[in-house]
Each structure stands twice: as structure tokens, then as C-alpha cells.
Write a protein that holds these residues in place. Structure first.
Motif, PDB file in Angstrom:
ATOM      1  N   ARG A  12     -18.517  64.699  68.474  1.00  0.00           N
ATOM      2  CA  ARG A  12     -18.504  65.342  69.783  1.00  0.00           C
ATOM      3  C   ARG A  12     -18.518  66.857  69.642  1.00  0.00           C
ATOM      4  O   ARG A  12     -19.243  67.557  70.334  1.00  0.00           O
ATOM      5  CB  ARG A  12     -17.262  64.895  70.562  1.00  0.00           C
ATOM      6  CG  ARG A  12     -17.165  65.474  71.936  1.00  0.00           C
ATOM      7  CD  ARG A  12     -15.758  65.283  72.473  1.00  0.00           C
ATOM      8  NE  ARG A  12     -15.466  66.313  73.461  1.00  0.00           N
ATOM      9  CZ  ARG A  12     -15.603  66.127  74.763  1.00  0.00           C
ATOM     10  NH1 ARG A  12     -16.017  64.998  75.223  1.00  0.00           N
ATOM     11  NH2 ARG A  12     -15.313  67.110  75.607  1.00  0.00           N
ATOM     12  N   ASN A  13     -17.698  67.344  68.711  1.00  0.00           N
ATOM     13  CA  ASN A  13     -17.689  68.789  68.480  1.00  0.00           C
ATOM     14  C   ASN A  13     -19.050  69.264  67.971  1.00  0.00           C
ATOM     15  O   ASN A  13     -19.541  70.314  68.358  1.00  0.00           O
ATOM     16  CB  ASN A  13     -16.597  69.155  67.478  1.00  0.00           C
ATOM     17  CG  ASN A  13     -16.451  70.663  67.340  1.00  0.00           C
ATOM     18  OD1 ASN A  13     -16.000  71.334  68.246  1.00  0.00           O
ATOM     19  ND2 ASN A  13     -16.908  71.200  66.213  1.00  0.00           N
ATOM     20  N   GLN A  14     -19.651  68.448  67.114  1.00  0.00           N
ATOM     21  CA  GLN A  14     -20.956  68.809  66.554  1.00  0.00           C
ATOM     22  C   GLN A  14     -22.015  68.908  67.652  1.00  0.00           C
ATOM     23  O   GLN A  14     -22.825  69.838  67.660  1.00  0.00           O
ATOM     24  CB  GLN A  14     -21.369  67.772  65.499  1.00  0.00           C
ATOM     25  CG  GLN A  14     -22.544  68.208  64.648  1.00  0.00           C
ATOM     26  CD  GLN A  14     -22.272  69.532  63.941  1.00  0.00           C
ATOM     27  OE1 GLN A  14     -21.313  69.668  63.224  1.00  0.00           O
ATOM     28  NE2 GLN A  14     -23.115  70.530  64.185  1.00  0.00           N
ATOM     29  N   ASN A  15     -21.975  67.975  68.589  1.00  0.00           N
ATOM     30  CA  ASN A  15     -22.928  68.019  69.694  1.00  0.00           C
ATOM     31  C   ASN A  15     -22.770  69.292  70.517  1.00  0.00           C
ATOM     32  O   ASN A  15     -23.755  69.936  70.871  1.00  0.00           O
ATOM     33  CB  ASN A  15     -22.757  66.803  70.612  1.00  0.00           C
ATOM     34  CG  ASN A  15     -23.136  65.522  69.903  1.00  0.00           C
ATOM     35  OD1 ASN A  15     -23.832  65.553  68.880  1.00  0.00           O
ATOM     36  ND2 ASN A  15     -22.675  64.395  70.420  1.00  0.00           N
ATOM     37  N   ALA A  16     -21.518  69.629  70.801  1.00  0.00           N
ATOM     38  CA  ALA A  16     -21.257  70.839  71.583  1.00  0.00           C
ATOM     39  C   ALA A  16     -21.729  72.074  70.821  1.00  0.00           C
ATOM     40  O   ALA A  16     -22.309  73.005  71.396  1.00  0.00           O
ATOM     41  CB  ALA A  16     -19.765  70.940  71.905  1.00  0.00           C
ATOM     42  N   ALA A  17     -21.504  72.079  69.515  1.00  0.00           N
ATOM     43  CA  ALA A  17     -21.911  73.210  68.688  1.00  0.00           C
ATOM     44  C   ALA A  17     -23.438  73.346  68.655  1.00  0.00           C
ATOM     45  O   ALA A  17     -23.985  74.452  68.759  1.00  0.00           O
ATOM     46  CB  ALA A  17     -21.361  73.057  67.275  1.00  0.00           C
ATOM     47  N   ASP A  18     -24.111  72.223  68.524  1.00  0.00           N
ATOM     48  CA  ASP A  18     -25.574  72.255  68.515  1.00  0.00           C
ATOM     49  C   ASP A  18     -26.117  72.820  69.818  1.00  0.00           C
ATOM     50  O   ASP A  18     -27.111  73.548  69.840  1.00  0.00           O
ATOM     51  CB  ASP A  18     -26.139  70.843  68.281  1.00  0.00           C
ATOM     52  CG  ASP A  18     -25.841  70.349  66.871  1.00  0.00           C
ATOM     53  OD1 ASP A  18     -25.509  71.184  66.001  1.00  0.00           O
ATOM     54  OD2 ASP A  18     -25.934  69.128  66.647  1.00  0.00           O
ATOM     55  N   GLN A  84      -9.946  86.035  76.052  1.00  0.00           N
ATOM     56  CA  GLN A  84      -8.905  85.411  75.252  1.00  0.00           C
ATOM     57  C   GLN A  84      -8.855  83.908  75.488  1.00  0.00           C
ATOM     58  O   GLN A  84      -8.819  83.457  76.622  1.00  0.00           O
ATOM     59  CB  GLN A  84      -7.573  86.040  75.666  1.00  0.00           C
ATOM     60  CG  GLN A  84      -6.354  85.325  75.186  1.00  0.00           C
ATOM     61  CD  GLN A  84      -5.893  85.860  73.843  1.00  0.00           C
ATOM     62  OE1 GLN A  84      -6.101  87.028  73.545  1.00  0.00           O
ATOM     63  NE2 GLN A  84      -5.281  85.018  73.058  1.00  0.00           N
ATOM     64  N   ILE A  85      -8.875  83.146  74.410  1.00  0.00           N
ATOM     65  CA  ILE A  85      -8.628  81.706  74.528  1.00  0.00           C
ATOM     66  C   ILE A  85      -7.276  81.426  73.893  1.00  0.00           C
ATOM     67  O   ILE A  85      -7.091  81.666  72.708  1.00  0.00           O
ATOM     68  CB  ILE A  85      -9.688  80.864  73.773  1.00  0.00           C
ATOM     69  CG1 ILE A  85     -11.091  81.120  74.316  1.00  0.00           C
ATOM     70  CG2 ILE A  85      -9.339  79.381  73.842  1.00  0.00           C
ATOM     71  CD1 ILE A  85     -12.175  80.420  73.509  1.00  0.00           C
ATOM     72  N   ALA A  95     -15.829  73.804  69.728  1.00  0.00           N
ATOM     73  CA  ALA A  95     -17.074  74.256  70.341  1.00  0.00           C
ATOM     74  C   ALA A  95     -17.011  74.224  71.871  1.00  0.00           C
ATOM     75  O   ALA A  95     -17.537  75.115  72.536  1.00  0.00           O
ATOM     76  CB  ALA A  95     -18.231  73.410  69.823  1.00  0.00           C
ATOM     77  N   ASP A  96     -16.331  73.215  72.424  1.00  0.00           N
ATOM     78  CA  ASP A  96     -16.212  73.131  73.881  1.00  0.00           C
ATOM     79  C   ASP A  96     -15.598  74.392  74.474  1.00  0.00           C
ATOM     80  O   ASP A  96     -16.053  74.890  75.504  1.00  0.00           O
ATOM     81  CB  ASP A  96     -15.341  71.927  74.273  1.00  0.00           C
ATOM     82  CG  ASP A  96     -16.133  70.634  74.305  1.00  0.00           C
ATOM     83  OD1 ASP A  96     -17.375  70.702  74.452  1.00  0.00           O
ATOM     84  OD2 ASP A  96     -15.526  69.559  74.174  1.00  0.00           O
ATOM     85  N   PHE A 127     -14.678  72.748  61.963  1.00  0.00           N
ATOM     86  CA  PHE A 127     -15.270  72.755  63.293  1.00  0.00           C
ATOM     87  C   PHE A 127     -16.399  73.764  63.434  1.00  0.00           C
ATOM     88  O   PHE A 127     -16.180  74.968  63.449  1.00  0.00           O
ATOM     89  CB  PHE A 127     -14.198  73.028  64.351  1.00  0.00           C
ATOM     90  CG  PHE A 127     -13.205  71.918  64.438  1.00  0.00           C
ATOM     91  CD1 PHE A 127     -13.394  70.878  65.333  1.00  0.00           C
ATOM     92  CD2 PHE A 127     -12.112  71.880  63.593  1.00  0.00           C
ATOM     93  CE1 PHE A 127     -12.499  69.828  65.390  1.00  0.00           C
ATOM     94  CE2 PHE A 127     -11.203  70.831  63.645  1.00  0.00           C
ATOM     95  CZ  PHE A 127     -11.400  69.801  64.551  1.00  0.00           C
ATOM     96  N   ASP A 128     -17.597  73.254  63.524  1.00  0.00           N
ATOM     97  CA  ASP A 128     -18.766  74.066  63.790  1.00  0.00           C
ATOM     98  C   ASP A 128     -18.660  74.592  65.221  1.00  0.00           C
ATOM     99  O   ASP A 128     -18.358  73.838  66.145  1.00  0.00           O
ATOM    100  CB  ASP A 128     -20.002  73.170  63.641  1.00  0.00           C
ATOM    101  CG  ASP A 128     -21.296  73.962  63.706  1.00  0.00           C
ATOM    102  OD1 ASP A 128     -21.236  75.183  63.990  1.00  0.00           O
ATOM    103  OD2 ASP A 128     -22.356  73.365  63.467  1.00  0.00           O
ATOM    104  N   LEU A 129     -18.863  75.886  65.391  1.00  0.00           N
ATOM    105  CA  LEU A 129     -18.797  76.457  66.733  1.00  0.00           C
ATOM    106  C   LEU A 129     -20.188  76.845  67.234  1.00  0.00           C
ATOM    107  O   LEU A 129     -20.324  77.516  68.244  1.00  0.00           O
ATOM    108  CB  LEU A 129     -17.873  77.685  66.748  1.00  0.00           C
ATOM    109  CG  LEU A 129     -16.411  77.457  66.333  1.00  0.00           C
ATOM    110  CD1 LEU A 129     -15.629  78.755  66.440  1.00  0.00           C
ATOM    111  CD2 LEU A 129     -15.762  76.373  67.178  1.00  0.00           C
TER     112      LEU A 129
END
Ligand SMILES: [Zn+2]
Lengths: 225, 113
Positions: A12-18, A84-85, A95-96, A127-129
């Protein structure tokens, strides 16, 4: 009954990063994911880049922090936009949350987006961003064994900034050992910069490197700024 | 501890896999976790128990299959387990990291039907 799955949990993180990578390409943004231990000099690195490059490139900063806004305030005082996050305890950015931050900031085309990740050498590496470049800031003060202890983080780095080199002699930092560790980990060309943001040693060649990198990136994507 | 986030993902994948199946109870989920994946087993289990409360996965055993990191020595053409400074125990040249040790995936889900 056993159901075979073999599915990557970070999908899921990868999809968001892509997705971010695609958006960045369309908008000609250049995203840098800045990682490293707490106190290694991530904020100093970003401040240094802002100081030396903000007249040439449009810069925004996404500041990840577990709870405080100290770094964000420091960066805002340099006159660039910063968002800021607060992760509320989590040890890395996903990535989200970057996608959300970019959506809020709405950077103009040809913007350099610095993402200061949460300070730690393990979690952010997974985590790929959607970034163009991964920068790991590692300080001499932490010792010369960091590449051996946290290989996954250093392996993923495109650029390693070894900061606080002004303390090398005082603490007996073994540069040979440090470099040997990096060479063992990295297949791609090692980009290592040895700097001290305090004494400014090495800052010039670091700045030149990023100037050339960004200039080429933006030139290859349309007319110059 | 990003295990909270990854545990959510893990549960979601498992639920998706189970959606169209007919079974009585989910008994076990096998997850492969590499030494360099950055995932802490205990945290994974901790969050799994909390996050599955009240779902079809409540009470499911989370079985973690650990994988050691392996480095590769080009000189000896052999894999070896991580040493303190990455040197090959045979020839003492420096080994390269490999994909062994970075695994993090669901291998299988077991159900009683
Ligand atoms: Zn060997």
C-alpha cells in the motif's frame, strides 16, 4: 487448509509512493528524503541547502516530527514554506502523509521539496516516499560503526553526508572503517560528503553537488528557471 | 515503531484473501520477517492482538518465520551470515548485502474448514 499468499505487506505504501513519483514527474518537482539519527544534522543540512540555493531554486520543506515544531520553526525563519507533519509517536513518514502534505502545499512546478524524516536509522528506510533522492545524514559523533549496524539504511542512500567532521580527532573516529562499511553495502557509486555545518568545512562542495544535480534535473525538464 | 502501520496492512491483506472463502476459523498466519526488514517481531504480535479484536482474525496465531541476513562473497562465490564488519569468514574480503534478510511478507494463512 493453507492458503498461500506471498504478498508484500508494504504494498500500500509502495502504491502511494509510486503515485507521488508520477505526480512529481508531471510537475517537475524534485523530492529529497532526508534521513538520519536524531541530532545527526538533518535540519542543519536542509538549512544549509536553503541558505545557499533558495535564490536559485524554489524550495519547500515537509518537516516530519514525532511531536514538536522546533525544526519547522527554525526552517520557516529562513523564509521558505514549511509544513509540519506530527506523526504522534510513529517513527517514520509514510507516502500517504507526504501525498497529503504536497496536496496542502501545492508546490509550483520546478520546486525542490525537502522531506525531513523522523530521526532514526531503521524504520524510515523501509518506506518509499516517492522521492527522487535519498540522503542519509550521519554524524561523526555517532561513531564509525553505523554502516555496519544499520546497513539497510545506508544501502538505500543515494548520498551520504557525514556531518560533524570537526570532532573526528577528538573522538577517534576511524574514517577507513566507516568508508569500508559503506563500500561493502553500496553497489552504486558512493556519494559521500564529509562536512561540518559548524565550521563550514566541506559545505562548498556539498552545495556545488546539489546545485549541479538540481540544475541538470530542471534543465532536462524544460527551459531553465 | 512502524509496526502499527504495517500490522494494519498485514491485516488488510489477510482479510482480502479471506473475503470469498468459506471457512470456520482462521487458525494461523505465517509471516516471513527478515533480520534487516526493520520489523520487530514482538511489536508486530503486540499490535496484531490489539488490532484484530472483534474481527474474523481475533485469536489467530501470528507465526513469525525469521530470516537471517546473508552477505555474498564474490571471491568465494558463497553466501555467509552477517559478521561484525561484513568480512567473509573464509577469505576475509568484504561481502555484499543481498536480498536475504530484507523479507517481509505473508507466506500463508491457515483456516479450519
Ligand atoms: Zn570469501
Amino acid at each position: 487448509m493453507e492458503i498461500k499468499v506471498i504478498k508484500n505487506i508494504l504494498e500500500r505504501n509502495q502504491n502511494a509512493a509510486d503515485n507521488i513519483r508520477r505526480l512529481a514527474d508531471e510537475n517537475k518537482w524534485y523530492i529529497m528524503n532526508v534521513m538520519g539519527s536524531p541530532g545527526a544534522g538533518k535540519t542543519s543540512f536542509i538549512k544549509c541547502m536553503i541558505e545557499n540555493l533558495k535564490d536559485i531554486f524554489n524550495i519547500v520543506v515537509i518537516e516530519g516530527d514525532v511531536a514538536s515544531t522546533i525544526d519547522a520553526q527554525a526552517i520557516a525563519s529562513y523564509g521558505v514554506e514549511v509544513l509540519q507533519i506530527n506523526t504522534g509517536g510513529a517513527c517514520h513518514l509514510v507516502a500517504d502523509s507526504i501525498a497529503e502534505a504536497i496536496d496542502t502545499l501545492k508546490p509550483v512546478p520546478k520546486t525542490v521539496i525537502f522531506v525531513e524524516n523522523i530521526g532514526n536509522l531503521i524504520c524510515p528506510s523501509s518506506f518509499d516516499l516517492g522521492e527522487n533522492l535519498k540522503v542519509v545524514v550521519s554524524s561523526a559523533a555517532e561513531g564509525d560503526d553505523k554502516p555496519y549496524k544499520y546497513p539497510a539504511m545506508f544501502e538505500k542512500a543515494d548520498v551520504v553526508v557525514l556531518s560533524k567532521i570537526d570532532v573526528i580527532d577528538a573522538i577517534g573516529f576511524d574514517m577507513q572503517r566507516y568508508k569500508k562499511g559503506l563500500e561493502a553495502i553500496k553497489d552504486k557509486d558512493l556519494k559521500l560528503f564529509e562536512v561540518s555545518f559548524r565550521t563550514k568545512e566541506g559545505v562548498k562542495s556539498l552545495t556545488n553537488y546539489f546545485y549541479t544535480l538540481l540544475d541538470q534535473y530542471f534543465k532536462s525538464r524544460g527551459k531553465c528557471l | 515503531m512502524h509496526e502499527y502501520f504495517v500490522t494494519q496492512q498485514l491485516i488488510k491483506i489477510a482479510e482480502d484473501e479471506l473475503k470469498n472463502l468459506d471457512f470456520k476459523k482462521v487458525t494461523r498466519i505465517k509471516v516471513v520477517v527478515g533480520e534487516l526488514s526493520g520489523i520487530i517481531d514482538e511489536s508486530l504480535k503486540f499490535y496484531f492482538d490489539i488490532l484484530t479484536k472483534g474481527t474474523i482474525l481475533e485469536g489467530t496465531q501470528l507465526k513469525i518465520i525469521p530470516k537471517k541476513a546473508l552477505l555474498y562473497c564474490q571471491k568465494c562465490s558463497e553466501y555467509f551470515e552477517r559478521t561484525k564488519d561484513f568480512t567473509c569468514p573464509k577469505c576475509l574480503s568484504v561481502g555484499k548485502l543481498t536480498e536475504h534478510g530484507k523479507e517481509f511478507y505473508i507466506e500463508s494463512i491457515e483456516v479450519d474448514d
